[in-house]
Design an enzyme around this catalytic site. Structure first.
Site, PDB file in Angstrom:
ATOM      1  N   GLY A 138       0.553  -1.395   0.474  1.00  0.00           N
ATOM      2  CA  GLY A 138       0.003   0.438  -0.347  1.00  0.00           C
ATOM      3  C   GLY A 138       0.515   1.744   0.594  1.00  0.00           C
ATOM      4  O   GLY A 138       0.534   1.959  -0.749  1.00  0.00           O
ATOM      5  N   CYS A 186      -7.395  22.677  17.680  1.00  0.00           N
ATOM      6  CA  CYS A 186      -7.456  22.929  19.088  1.00  0.00           C
ATOM      7  C   CYS A 186      -6.736  21.389  20.053  1.00  0.00           C
ATOM      8  O   CYS A 186      -7.639  20.453  20.784  1.00  0.00           O
ATOM      9  CB  CYS A 186      -8.551  23.381  19.323  1.00  0.00           C
ATOM     10  SG  CYS A 186      -8.585  23.790  21.738  1.00  0.00           S
ATOM     11  N   GLU A 187      -5.790  20.896  19.810  1.00  0.00           N
ATOM     12  CA  GLU A 187      -5.004  20.000  19.776  1.00  0.00           C
ATOM     13  C   GLU A 187      -3.734  20.628  20.343  1.00  0.00           C
ATOM     14  O   GLU A 187      -3.022  21.188  19.415  1.00  0.00           O
ATOM     15  CB  GLU A 187      -5.912  18.150  19.545  1.00  0.00           C
ATOM     16  CG  GLU A 187      -6.533  17.959  19.859  1.00  0.00           C
ATOM     17  CD  GLU A 187      -6.879  18.065  20.934  1.00  0.00           C
ATOM     18  OE1 GLU A 187      -5.787  17.215  22.078  1.00  0.00           O
ATOM     19  OE2 GLU A 187      -7.908  17.445  21.473  1.00  0.00           O
ATOM     20  N   TYR A 240      -2.374   7.413   3.792  1.00  0.00           N
ATOM     21  CA  TYR A 240      -2.880   7.461   4.662  1.00  0.00           C
ATOM     22  C   TYR A 240      -2.502   8.986   5.576  1.00  0.00           C
ATOM     23  O   TYR A 240      -2.254   9.030   6.936  1.00  0.00           O
ATOM     24  CB  TYR A 240      -1.705   6.212   6.555  1.00  0.00           C
ATOM     25  CG  TYR A 240      -1.893   5.049   5.623  1.00  0.00           C
ATOM     26  CD1 TYR A 240      -2.744   4.433   6.540  1.00  0.00           C
ATOM     27  CD2 TYR A 240      -0.910   4.764   5.659  1.00  0.00           C
ATOM     28  CE1 TYR A 240      -2.806   2.903   5.615  1.00  0.00           C
ATOM     29  CE2 TYR A 240      -0.752   3.136   5.153  1.00  0.00           C
ATOM     30  CZ  TYR A 240      -1.645   2.673   5.140  1.00  0.00           C
ATOM     31  OH  TYR A 240      -1.935   0.902   5.176  1.00  0.00           O
TER      32      TYR A 240
END
Length: 405
Positions: free
Chosen positions: A265, A332-333, A360
């Site tokens: 992949g 907001c992290e 991904y």
């Protein structure tokens, strides 16, 4: 020479389609597939693209056009592969802790099916008996992969039927008259050591006589690709030679010719992908300079999820002196893309590119903070085509149901 897009090409594409933006280079995907074919010319090998890495249907269509098959982790991926033009015999579905109804759906679509639990194997035997060939995913108890989160073959992994339960598989095969055509293992992602694949073959070696209708040994995927400058990926040529020797030994010992399947992949699409962002703000905090960009973990979660490295370049000021930055997102992290990273001097509004963004990246994107998912562009024959538009507020609202007052 590898197929790459230049800074100028990427800047032009960013100007045309806006940012944040995922860009995929079709010719690089083709190049990677041809590398696999060349490495395994002396073995009876088939490749199934692990489309969980990137399922955009335009990318699937391109992969179909170059002769590769499709490996699917859900029945929805199966249906996307069929919509992209793959025939059922070109599609492999490997189940993982799913309801038996999903396996029934895959069977109804006529694709290859791998089963990863004794429970579902028993149900499969009750319903289909010998009428539908099936594959068995075994857990080989091999630790491999870049880190524990992407290692799938160790003895604590949720994936596959434990190798120590092979006797139960054989018993079910006899009781239910199962047609077991494939033995499948997958040990993890980012596997550089080709000996890991050899150990997987050795695990299956002694099992072969117990499965009289066996036709395929599926070794999964997990080939490593280089992310950091100077890093090396899996030696595909060496792997091809190793697999050839192992399968010649199998043929000599058992007088049986088996086909080999791999499920690459990331190997096919990672290096073909670029993620372009724009710098919103520069912020100084002591000795740390933050470069805040118009993206975040909602678009590229890999660095926060499992500490992955993406090489980053400033494509709008590429020849400037190098400075040290923390490149961070707008979510907001704490969404750090890179810490203490040397990058050509960054100015507000500069464009940065993240390399190895084909696998991904968009596939794990979300609408966290109600932000829009980015657009996707495919570059093929030097032509840039929009293959997914950027989200709008209407997209975020589209599946919400507001009860009447």
């Amino acid at each position: 020479m590898s197929q790459v897009l230049t800074h100028q090409q990427l800047l032009k594409i960013a100007g045309e389609f806006g940012t944040p933006l995922y860009v995929y280079h079709a010719e690089r995907i083709t190049e990677q597939y041809r590398r696999l074919q060349q490495a395994f010319t002396e073995t009876n090998t088939a490749f199934f693209y692990a489309c969980k890495a990137l399922t955009n249907i335009s990318v699937l269509k391109h992969i179909k056009s170059i002769g590769c098959n499709a490996d699917c982790s859900s029945v929805n991926e199966v249906q996307l592969a069929l919509m992209a033009g793959f025939s059922p015999q070109q599609v492999l579905y490997t189940s993982n802790n799913i309801a038996f109804s999903e396996i029934e759906k895959a069977v109804s679509l006529g694709v290859h099916v791998n089963i990863d639990s004794l429970s579902n194997l028993r149900k499969f035997g009750d319903k289909y008996g010998h009428s539908y060939p099936v594959g068995i995913r075994l857990r080989p108890n091999i630790m491999a992969g870049g880190n524990l989160k992407i290692s799938t073959g160790h003895n604590k992994s949720k994936f596959g039927i434990p190798i120590e339960d092979t006797g139960k598989v054989i018993q079910l095969m006899k009781e239910k008259n199962l047609h077991i055509r494939t033995l499948h293992i997958h040990t993890g992602s980012e596997i550089k050591d080709v000996e890991v694949f050899a150990r997987g073959i050795e695990v299956l070696f002694e099992l072969i006589p117990h499965f009289p209708e066996l036709e395929v040994i599926d070794l999964g995927g997990g080939f490593k690709v280089p992310y950091a400058p100077g890093e090396e990926g899996t030696d595909i040529t060496l792997l091809g030679k190793k697999v050839k020797a192992e399968f010649e030994a199998i043929e000599k010992r058992y007088n049986r010719k088996l086909q080999i399947w791999f499920e690459p992949g990331k190997f096919l699409v990672s290096e073909a992908g670029y993620f372009i962002v724009q710098v919103n703000v520069l912020k100084q905090s002591g000795d740390t300079t933050f470069a805040g960009v118009n993206s975040g973990l909602n678009h590229l979660i890999r660095p926060m999820f499992y500490g992955s490295y993406h090489h980053i370049e400033n494509i709008s000021n590429a020849t400037a002196a190098l400075h040290r930055y923390n490149i961070v997102g707008n979510i907001c992290e704490t969404d750090n893309f890179a810490e203490d990273r040397m990058v050509a001097e960054i100015r507000e509004d500069d464009y940065l590119v993240f390399y190895n963004a084909g696998a991904y990246g968009f596939e794990m994107a979300s609408n966290y903070n109600s932000r829009f998912k980015p657009a996707e562009v495919l570059v093929k024959d030097n032509k840039s085509s929009l293959i997914r538009r950027r989200d709008t507020l209407e997209d975020i609202l589209a599946t919400q149901v507001v009860p009447a007052d």
